[in-house]
Design an enzyme around this catalytic site. Structure first.
Site, PDB file in Angstrom:
ATOM      1  N   LYS A  33     -64.513 -24.499  12.603  1.00  0.00           N
ATOM      2  CA  LYS A  33     -65.944 -24.189  12.718  1.00  0.00           C
ATOM      3  C   LYS A  33     -66.396 -23.329  11.532  1.00  0.00           C
ATOM      4  O   LYS A  33     -65.549 -22.767  10.808  1.00  0.00           O
ATOM      5  CB  LYS A  33     -66.214 -23.484  14.047  1.00  0.00           C
ATOM      6  N   TYR A 242     -77.029   2.024  -8.227  1.00  0.00           N
ATOM      7  CA  TYR A 242     -78.168   2.455  -7.406  1.00  0.00           C
ATOM      8  C   TYR A 242     -77.906   3.783  -6.725  1.00  0.00           C
ATOM      9  O   TYR A 242     -76.792   4.055  -6.269  1.00  0.00           O
ATOM     10  CB  TYR A 242     -78.456   1.422  -6.310  1.00  0.00           C
TER      11      TYR A 242
HETATM   12  C1  PLP Z   1     -63.321 -19.536  17.414  1.00  0.00           C
HETATM   13  C2  PLP Z   1     -62.608 -20.022  18.615  1.00  0.00           C
HETATM   14  C3  PLP Z   1     -61.241 -20.303  18.558  1.00  0.00           C
HETATM   15  C4  PLP Z   1     -60.374 -19.905  17.374  1.00  0.00           C
HETATM   16  O1  PLP Z   1     -60.178 -18.518  17.485  1.00  0.00           O
HETATM   17  P1  PLP Z   1     -59.304 -17.679  16.428  1.00  0.00           P
HETATM   18  O2  PLP Z   1     -59.314 -16.309  16.981  1.00  0.00           O
HETATM   19  O3  PLP Z   1     -60.037 -17.784  15.126  1.00  0.00           O
HETATM   20  O4  PLP Z   1     -57.967 -18.294  16.375  1.00  0.00           O
HETATM   21  C5  PLP Z   1     -60.651 -20.905  19.662  1.00  0.00           C
HETATM   22  N1  PLP Z   1     -61.384 -21.188  20.766  1.00  0.00           N
HETATM   23  C6  PLP Z   1     -62.690 -20.883  20.876  1.00  0.00           C
HETATM   24  C7  PLP Z   1     -63.426 -21.201  22.115  1.00  0.00           C
HETATM   25  C8  PLP Z   1     -63.350 -20.288  19.809  1.00  0.00           C
HETATM   26  O5  PLP Z   1     -64.648 -19.979  19.903  1.00  0.00           O
END
Ligand code: PLP
Length: 345
Positions: A33, A242
């Protein structure tokens, strides 16, 4: 050119997947994702497919559609957000598998795409996505009669092995799913490291693949090299950047490098971060600007043409600690301006 280079080591990515797969008592999927946690979902997923991954997870159907184009038909693409209004064409035409989260989504899915594969997400206490126990009870037999591809839930505290929530969620998941024929999944990266009780039929690592905590043994995947635009002398008592937050305590050589908070090097990292030139390091000084950062290179043995802000020594988790955030946020904030280069695989 002044563009910084983000090098993504696909061999390290695959090695991380293999190590997590070795830890897993079951099949190991991959979560890609948010554009593969900022590293490029298409390249990451194709490399993982060559290593044997056949099940991917994305957050939303649009990500799934793009991923389908990148990887072809030979892998399952699961969508955590389920089947939303407007997703039916993508899910149907591109063969995506929604994880159905609510009664509304179940109705939408079976009405719009009867017979199309789906999974079910259950809430075991995180209260984010998924059916509550009472809802599941009401539709369980009906859903199970349609052979869901997966029945899954997600752990809220898996990055802390001693947290009592882990055991509570495991108990809740078992109570809701023990004895069903459908494949089950509970563990992401943290859950894999909690041990085989948490693995069920499929694990879903994300951050560990990309080299982040809580997979502390991960090989580093991301390397960020930033060009030096200009080097100047600064006399004792002069200020840099800055709001004059840094004042030279001695005559200093200051390099200005070509990246800033617009590239995900968030301002809150402040001074707890170094720039690396070979094996030497130089402190970041002054405020991080939108496109520029100052480095005190006075003590380096050579003037660098570029410096590294991410490498095997200073990882996404080091930057995260300096900024008071988590490696996930550093990864997914990595800038679109970087030239992404892939090596290996
Ligand atoms: C993002 C996510 C994962 C992966 O999690 P990590 O901690 O990055 O390994 C797995 N399952 C769900 C439902 C998620 O939202």
């Amino acid at each position: 050119m002044a563009t910084a280079t983000l090098t993504i080591d696909l061999d390290a990515l695959i090695s991380n997947w293999r190590t997590l797969n070795d830890h897993s008592a079951s099949e190991t999927a991959a979560v890609v994702k948010a554009d593969g946690y900022g590293l490029g979902a298409d390249r990451v997923a194709r490399a993982l497919m060559r290593a044997g991954v056949r099940r991917f997870f994305v957050a939303v159907a649009e990500e799934g559609a793009a991923l389908r184009n990148a990887i072809g038909e030979d892998a399952e693409i699961n969508v955590f957000s389920g089947h939303m209004a407007g997703d039916t064409d993508m899910i149907g035409d591109l063969g995506l598998t929604p994880m159905l989260n609510s009664m509304d989504q179940i109705v939408r899915h079976v009405e719009a795409l009867p017979g199309h594969p789906f999974g079910v997400q259950l809430d075991t206490g995180m209260n984010r996505l998924g059916l509550e126990a009472t809802e599941w009870e009401a539709v369980r037999d009906l859903l199970l009669s349609q052979n869901p591809t997966l029945v899954m839930s997600h752990l809220a505290c898996a990055d802390d092995p001693s947290h009592p929530m882990n055991g509570q969620q495991l108990t809740a998941f078992r109570a809701m799913t023990d004895g069903i024929a459908a494949p089950r999944s509970l563990a992401a990266t943290g859950g894999i490291l909690l041990g085989p009780d948490y693995h069920f039929d499929l694990t879903r690592p994300g951050v560990g693949l990309y080299g982040g905590f809580p997979f502390t043994d991960a090989a580093p995947v991301a390397n960020l090299s930033i060009p030096v635009i200009q080097i100047r002398d600064v006399a004792e008592g002069e200020t840099v950047g800055y709001s004059n937050t840094w004042t030279a305590a001695r005559h200093s050589r200051i390099a200005t490098i070509s990246a800033g908070y617009a590239d995900g090097l968030i301002r809150a990292m402040g001074h707890d971060v170094s720039a690396f030139s070979g094996t030497e390091s130089a402190p970041v000084i002054g405020r991080i600007s939108m496109d520029l950062i100052g480095i005190d290179i006075t003590d380096l043995s050579e003037e660098p043409n570029s410096v590294e802000l991410l490498n095997a020594t200073q990882t996404v988790d080091t930057l995260a600690d300096a900024a008071g955030t988590i490696g996930y946020e550093i990864l997914t904030s990595l800038g679109h301006r970087y030239a992404r280069r892939y090596k290996g695989a």
